[in-house]
Design an enzyme around this catalytic site. Structure first.
Site, PDB file in Angstrom:
ATOM      1  N   SER A  67       0.731  -1.056  -0.127  1.00 54.38           N
ATOM      2  CA  SER A  67      -0.133  -0.026   0.031  1.00 54.38           C
ATOM      3  C   SER A  67       0.836   1.115   0.032  1.00 54.38           C
ATOM      4  O   SER A  67       0.200   2.275  -0.159  1.00 54.38           O
ATOM      5  CB  SER A  67      -0.971   0.079   1.263  1.00 54.38           C
ATOM      6  OG  SER A  67      -2.016  -0.757   1.060  1.00 54.38           O
ATOM      7  N   LYS A  70       0.401   3.200  -2.849  1.00 52.03           N
ATOM      8  CA  LYS A  70      -0.607   4.252  -3.170  1.00 52.03           C
ATOM      9  C   LYS A  70       0.032   5.755  -3.162  1.00 52.03           C
ATOM     10  O   LYS A  70      -1.006   6.595  -3.581  1.00 52.03           O
ATOM     11  CB  LYS A  70      -1.666   3.984  -2.033  1.00 52.03           C
ATOM     12  CG  LYS A  70      -2.359   2.665  -2.206  1.00 52.03           C
ATOM     13  CD  LYS A  70      -2.993   2.192  -1.102  1.00 52.03           C
ATOM     14  CE  LYS A  70      -3.450   0.648  -1.246  1.00 52.03           C
ATOM     15  NZ  LYS A  70      -4.364   0.405  -0.004  1.00 52.03           N
ATOM     16  N   TYR A 194      -3.504  -2.618 -10.448  1.00 47.40           N
ATOM     17  CA  TYR A 194      -3.175  -2.383  -8.832  1.00 47.40           C
ATOM     18  C   TYR A 194      -2.555  -3.492  -8.198  1.00 47.40           C
ATOM     19  O   TYR A 194      -1.537  -3.127  -7.548  1.00 47.40           O
ATOM     20  CB  TYR A 194      -4.820  -2.237  -8.454  1.00 47.40           C
ATOM     21  CG  TYR A 194      -4.842  -2.353  -6.902  1.00 47.40           C
ATOM     22  CD1 TYR A 194      -4.777  -1.125  -6.085  1.00 47.40           C
ATOM     23  CD2 TYR A 194      -5.142  -3.277  -6.102  1.00 47.40           C
ATOM     24  CE1 TYR A 194      -4.581  -1.217  -4.870  1.00 47.40           C
ATOM     25  CE2 TYR A 194      -5.014  -3.554  -4.911  1.00 47.40           C
ATOM     26  CZ  TYR A 194      -5.079  -2.218  -4.176  1.00 47.40           C
ATOM     27  OH  TYR A 194      -4.818  -2.206  -2.599  1.00 47.40           O
ATOM     28  N   TYR A 246      -5.053   3.798   7.975  1.00 46.17           N
ATOM     29  CA  TYR A 246      -6.307   3.357   8.112  1.00 46.17           C
ATOM     30  C   TYR A 246      -6.865   3.568   9.632  1.00 46.17           C
ATOM     31  O   TYR A 246      -6.609   4.719   9.983  1.00 46.17           O
ATOM     32  CB  TYR A 246      -6.456   1.919   7.869  1.00 46.17           C
ATOM     33  CG  TYR A 246      -5.675   1.283   6.576  1.00 46.17           C
ATOM     34  CD1 TYR A 246      -5.899   2.041   5.304  1.00 46.17           C
ATOM     35  CD2 TYR A 246      -4.230   0.854   6.458  1.00 46.17           C
ATOM     36  CE1 TYR A 246      -5.299   1.633   4.152  1.00 46.17           C
ATOM     37  CE2 TYR A 246      -3.600   0.825   5.455  1.00 46.17           C
ATOM     38  CZ  TYR A 246      -4.009   1.107   4.209  1.00 46.17           C
ATOM     39  OH  TYR A 246      -3.422   0.863   3.256  1.00 46.17           O
ATOM     40  N   VAL A 264       1.081  -3.572   4.052  1.00 43.86           N
ATOM     41  CA  VAL A 264       0.938  -4.874   4.565  1.00 43.86           C
ATOM     42  C   VAL A 264       2.401  -5.814   4.358  1.00 43.86           C
ATOM     43  O   VAL A 264       2.362  -6.945   4.941  1.00 43.86           O
ATOM     44  CB  VAL A 264       0.039  -5.918   4.239  1.00 43.86           C
ATOM     45  CG1 VAL A 264      -1.477  -5.349   4.819  1.00 43.86           C
ATOM     46  CG2 VAL A 264      -0.238  -6.070   2.671  1.00 43.86           C
TER      47      VAL A 264
END
Ligand code: DON
Length: 312
Positions: A67, A70, A194, A246, A264
Site C-alpha cells: 500500500s 498508493k 493495482y 487506516y 502489509v
C-alpha cells in the site's frame, strides 16, 4: 556546548533495540506469497535535508511495498487529472479496515480516501484511462524510478500473481464501484494494474529516496527535480497523516506525529517535513495491518530527533 543528536548513531541504536525485541506482530498471510517473509527482519533508512543517508539493519533488502505504492499512484493521478480526482474519491479518514466493504455500500461506491483499497483502486483506474494496462504500469514504474532516482526498482511478479489469484475482496470492491460508475475501465484491467503496483519491491533506502520530494516541498534536493508543486506535496502529506494507517492513523499520529503510509509487506514511509524522509520495514503487523516494530521504531526516532509535526 550542545551537540545536535547524531542521526546515524540513533538509527544504529534503534536497529539494535528492534533486533532484540520478541514482540514482532504477525506476518500477513492473505496474500500467500507475503507469508514467506521472515519476521526477524528489520530495516531503517533516513535521508536528511542535506542528503545524508543513515541506515540500520536490513535497510538494503527489497521488500513488497504494497500500500505504500498508493502514495505514488495518488501523486501520479493528481498530476494527470488534478482536482477532478476528488470526484471519484474522498479525502476523509475512514475509521475502518483497509479492505472494508460495508463503508463503500453506505457511501454509494465512492471510497472515503485514496489509501483504503477501494480508493486506491479508483486512483489506479484514473491512471489507466486512455492507456493499455501494460502502458499504465510502465508509467507507474518509471515514476518510481524518477522519484527514487534509481532504475533498478522492479515489480515482483510472483507477489503480483499471488495476489491476482487470491484478491477476491479487492475484486468485490472494484465490482461494486463499477456498478456505481466510479470505475471507467474493465475491472480486470484496473485490478491487474493495482496488484502489480502493490507488488513493487524496494529497500528502505530506495523508499526513503522516493519520499524525499514530500519532505522538501515537492522537490528532490539531490536531483534538483521538481516532482510536484509545494502545495501538492503539503496536501499529500496531510492525507498521509489522516489516512495513511487506516483505522490506526490516530494512534500513529499520537505516537509518531508524522505523515506516514504503511503497507502489509511491513514497510512504512514517514515524512518529517523539511527534515527527512524515513523508511522502516519489519514484516510483522499489528491488528490494524500496520508494521508493529516499524511504528515503534518511528516513535523512538521522532522522539529522539524531536521531529513531530506537532512540536518537539
Ligand atoms: O490490496 C491489498 O490488500 C494489498 N495489495 C495492499 C494492502 C495494504 O498494503 C494495506 N496496508 N497496510
Amino acid at each position: 556546548m550542545i551537540h545536535a543528536p547524531d542521526l546515524q548513531q540513533i538509527v544504529t541504536e534503534i536497529a539494535d533495540e528492534m533486533r532484540r525485541r520478541s514482540d514482532r506482530g504477525e506476518v500477513a498471510t492473505y496474500i500467500p506469497e507475503l507469508a514467506r517473509a521472515d519476521p526477524a527482519k528489520f530495516g531503517i533508512a533516513v535521508i536528511d535535508a542535506q542528503g545524508r543517508v543513515a541506515m540500520g539493519g536490513d535497510a538494503e533488502e527489497p521488500f513488497s511495498i504494497q500500500s505504500i505504492s498508493k502514495v505514488f499512484t495518488l501523486t501520479l493521478a493528481l498530476g494527470r487529472v488534478g482536482d477532478r480526482l476528488w470526484r471519484k474519491v474522498g479525502r476523509e479518514p475512514s475509521g475502518s479496515a483497509f479492505n472494508s466493504i460495508v463503508q463503500l455500500e453506505y457511501e454509494m461506491g465512492v471510497p472515503r480516501n485514496p489509501f483504503i483499497n477501494a480508493g486506491a483502486i479508483a486512483v489506479t483506474d484514473t491512471i489507466l484511462s486512455g492507456h493499455k494496462p501494460r502502458e499504465a504500469l510502465g508509467d507507474i514504474l518509471r515514476f518510481m524510478h524518477f522519484v527514487a532516482d534509481d532504475t533498478a526498482i522492479v515489480i515482483d511478479e510472483t507477489v503480483a500473481a499471488s495476489e491476482s489469484r487470491t484478491g477476491f475482496r479487492n475484486a468485490a470492491l472494484a465490482n461494486y464501484m463499477k456498478a456505481f460508475g466510479v470505475l471507467d475501465n474493465p475491472v480486470d484491467y484496473t485490478l491487474g494494474v493495482y496488484f502489480h503496483h502493490c507488488a513493487i519491491a524496494m529497500s528502505c533506502r530506495q523508499l526513503a529516496m522516493a519520499g524525499r520530494f514530500l519532505a522538501h516541498q515537492g522537490k528532490n534536493p539531490s536531483t534538483g527535480f521538481t516532482v510536484v508543486p509545494a502545495e501538492r506535496a503539503r496536501r499529500i502529506n496531510a492525507i498521509m497523516l489522516m489516512c495513511g494507517h487506516y483505522d490506526g492513523s490516530g494512534e500513529f499520529a499520537y505516537r509518531v506525529g508524522l505523515p506516514g503510509k504503511s503497507g502489509v509487506g511491513g514497510g512504512i514511509l514517514a515524512i518529517a517535513p523539511d527534515k527527512a524522509s524515513i523508511a522502516v520495514w519489519s514484516p510483522g503487523l499489528d491488528d490494524t495491518g500496520n508494521s508493529h516494530l516499524g511504528r515503534i521504531a518511528l516513535e523512538a526516532l521522532t522522539q529522539r530527533m524531536g521531529w513531530s509535526v506537532f512540536g518537539a
